[in-house]
Scaffold this motif. Sequence first.
Motif, mmCIF file in Angstrom:
data_model
loop_
_atom_site.group_PDB
_atom_site.id
_atom_site.type_symbol
_atom_site.label_atom_id
_atom_site.label_comp_id
_atom_site.label_asym_id
_atom_site.label_seq_id
_atom_site.Cartn_x
_atom_site.Cartn_y
_atom_site.Cartn_z
ATOM 1 N N GLY A 281 -12.392 -3.340 0.041
ATOM 2 C CA GLY A 281 -11.369 -3.024 1.040
ATOM 3 C C GLY A 281 -10.294 -4.080 1.229
ATOM 4 N N ARG A 282 -10.335 -5.159 0.455
ATOM 5 C CA ARG A 282 -9.351 -6.225 0.688
ATOM 6 C C ARG A 282 -7.924 -5.741 0.482
ATOM 7 N N CYS A 283 -7.702 -4.920 -0.549
ATOM 8 C CA CYS A 283 -6.328 -4.470 -0.823
ATOM 9 C C CYS A 283 -5.812 -3.629 0.339
ATOM 10 N N VAL A 284 -6.714 -2.891 0.984
ATOM 11 C CA VAL A 284 -6.317 -2.063 2.123
ATOM 12 C C VAL A 284 -6.015 -2.964 3.323
ATOM 13 N N ARG A 285 -6.892 -3.941 3.523
ATOM 14 C CA ARG A 285 -6.796 -4.819 4.684
ATOM 15 C C ARG A 285 -5.556 -5.714 4.643
ATOM 16 N N HIS A 286 -5.177 -6.175 3.489
ATOM 17 C CA HIS A 286 -4.164 -7.234 3.432
ATOM 18 C C HIS A 286 -2.804 -6.803 2.907
ATOM 19 N N PRO B 175 0.800 -5.875 3.074
ATOM 20 C CA PRO B 175 1.758 -6.011 4.170
ATOM 21 C C PRO B 175 2.496 -4.707 4.483
ATOM 22 N N MET B 176 2.428 -3.724 3.601
ATOM 23 C CA MET B 176 3.121 -2.458 3.833
ATOM 24 C C MET B 176 2.147 -1.285 4.004
ATOM 25 N N GLU B 177 0.858 -1.600 4.125
ATOM 26 C CA GLU B 177 -0.151 -0.567 4.400
ATOM 27 C C GLU B 177 -0.128 0.554 3.360
ATOM 28 N N VAL B 178 0.005 0.183 2.109
ATOM 29 C CA VAL B 178 0.019 1.208 1.062
ATOM 30 C C VAL B 178 -1.298 1.995 1.092
ATOM 31 N N ASN B 179 -2.407 1.301 1.235
ATOM 32 C CA ASN B 179 -3.720 1.908 1.509
ATOM 33 C C ASN B 179 -4.286 2.745 0.362
ATOM 34 N N LEU B 180 -5.077 2.092 -0.449
ATOM 35 C CA LEU B 180 -5.720 2.740 -1.594
ATOM 36 C C LEU B 180 -6.586 3.940 -1.176
ATOM 37 N N ILE B 181 -7.256 3.833 -0.024
ATOM 38 C CA ILE B 181 -8.125 4.937 0.418
ATOM 39 C C ILE B 181 -7.281 6.190 0.642
ATOM 40 N N ARG B 182 -6.104 5.993 1.221
ATOM 41 C CA ARG B 182 -5.192 7.118 1.471
ATOM 42 C C ARG B 182 -4.780 7.763 0.147
ATOM 43 N N ILE B 183 -4.473 6.928 -0.842
ATOM 44 C CA ILE B 183 -4.025 7.462 -2.129
ATOM 45 C C ILE B 183 -5.165 8.233 -2.801
#
Lengths: 279, 370
Positions: free
Chosen positions: B335-340, B342-350
């Motif tokens: 979850g680090r990429c989601v957490r950090h 700065p633009m909330e791209v959010n892998l889980i969303r994708i």
Amino acid sequence: MIEQIREKAKELLTSGEVKVVIGYENGGMPETTRPVFITSPDEVERLIWNKHCYANLANFFVRKEVASLGKPAIIAKGCDVKAITVLVQESQIKREEIVILGVTCEGVGEPLLSKCPICDVNTPRDYNFLFGKEIAPKNGINKSADVEEFERKSPEERWEFWEEQFSRCIKCYACRQVCPLCYCEVCIADKNQPQWIETSSHTRGNVHWNLIRAWHLSGRCIDCGECERACPVGIPLSLLNRRLAKSVKERFGYEPGYDQEKAPPFTDFKQEDSQEFIR
Amino acid sequence: MSDEEAKVTVQEAEKKSQPVLKTLRPENLSVLIQKGLDLGYKVFAPVKDGELVTFEQISGPGEVFLEGITTRMSPKSVFFPRTEKVFSYRIAKEDIALGDQKDFAPPTIILGCRPCDAASLPIMDRLFRWDYQDRFWNERREATLIVSISCLECDEACFCTSVGLAPDSTEGSDILLTLVSRDQYLAEIMTDKGADFVEKTGLFDQAGADLDKAAATKAVRGKLGQRFDLDKIKPWLDENYEHDFWKEVTRMCIGCGICTYVCPTCHCFDLVDEAHYDGGAKNKNWDACQFAQFTVHASGHNPRPDQVSRHRQRIMHKYKYYPDNLGATLCTGCGRCVRHCPMEVNLIRILNGICELSAGELPAEAPESK
């Protein structure tokens, strides 16, 4: 307030006056928002406004993925508008080719980000439409109190502090990418013939990068604090930026982002500029 | 080495057929760390500095900070530092003297690793032990003991359970500790390396049959649930290299390297020469597919000319190319990429958006994380 913003966004998109509204939507994670690009009047409900609208959306004007959408309207806080002013001064965008949906702002973040208590643009200084009740600018704010306190340390202590801070740098370049004013098509850090800035993230390479980044923003940085917010290893980049801003203000009486008509000091020569450093 | 053999990871080669179960009293964790130091190991553990918790080399158990979910940076840098010398050289009068790197793999312990971070290591072994044998990675892997601690907490960004792992997965750990009661860690000893260390410390007790790891992690598993359906991701990626979806979901990506640098499984690097008039070095530095420079050819042509193609690459690499080529998903759900971001791209969303598309239902609006 968000209802008025959505209504205006809908009106601008329906009339075709703008092709995209750059704003914020719910980020999915708690206390987050995400930049959103609304191109259809039916989607304006996605727009939100709250104290987690951190991102300086002016960043997106120069990105081709967004520029290709057509004329933009942008939701902008006072600090974001300062970045837009600098982008206009530096001929990156034409003021008449964008619509600013200015929002009055009492600060973002919980606790507030470090830029917010020293903000004097709670009401944006430029906008096409303003949303929210006007907030009078605070008087007598010392914008460089943290710099002055830091400067009480000895040069050795300051160097030790920055060496420690920069040692954590991982060279992810988020500070550059998130900055609305770091728009060079090819950054000096990416030039490799010759390699001006060492890409290795050892102390020398890190100090080199962090100083050159700050230096290129001197007289231009409008203290939106995005670099510091984005930095994944917590380097206090705003302290560095404010130090340079303090010098520019003292030497040239200039603060970027406040007056589109006033020439930035590094593009302007005045006979009376202080020159005691030239010997 | 054949491809099949290459897929045998360091852990798999040493793995015990059955884990040995023991217990450790929580107050003995500090003693364990001190023993490790006394036995001459370099010990890396989470250390708190202000708001930031990262893996650092420690000199005493007092420095260790075991609260929180994941550290800011993953422990991959112990094996794959963000910058390291591959070799150096000095130019003398008549010839050139090469300086080979030595002693780069001392006996090391990583303590307080989370299961998602431990699991990243055997996944990356597949690459670093594939065609080219990366001796820096491999020798350090062999010299390092991984002592992990199961998660009893998670946040909204965690998604290990959605990529086939769990808050108490043993993948990649030599020893996994799970706090099964206030005064007991259950220790699952997975490898001979782990068993040797346990024996040397003399701190572990025989485990009774009544210890229930699943009960201890049940609450956090429930909270994690399933954030997306992994089985639907790759089939969609196989067919949809070109799709408007990519543009829509990545438009806010600004192309910084945070997601790849905080990621425990991203492993791209750049080899650079740092030359001076009398010598120099070849350095191996972290690099990221999110940078425009990453794929620029000498001709100036860039096959990934925009952020959409660069962001798609990251997802394709993790959920399609790596599974195709090396047989594992290149993501452990930390979850680090989601957490950090700065633009909330959010892998889980994708990934959720992909699941919805693959079900043939176009998302009504922006796919949100669930």
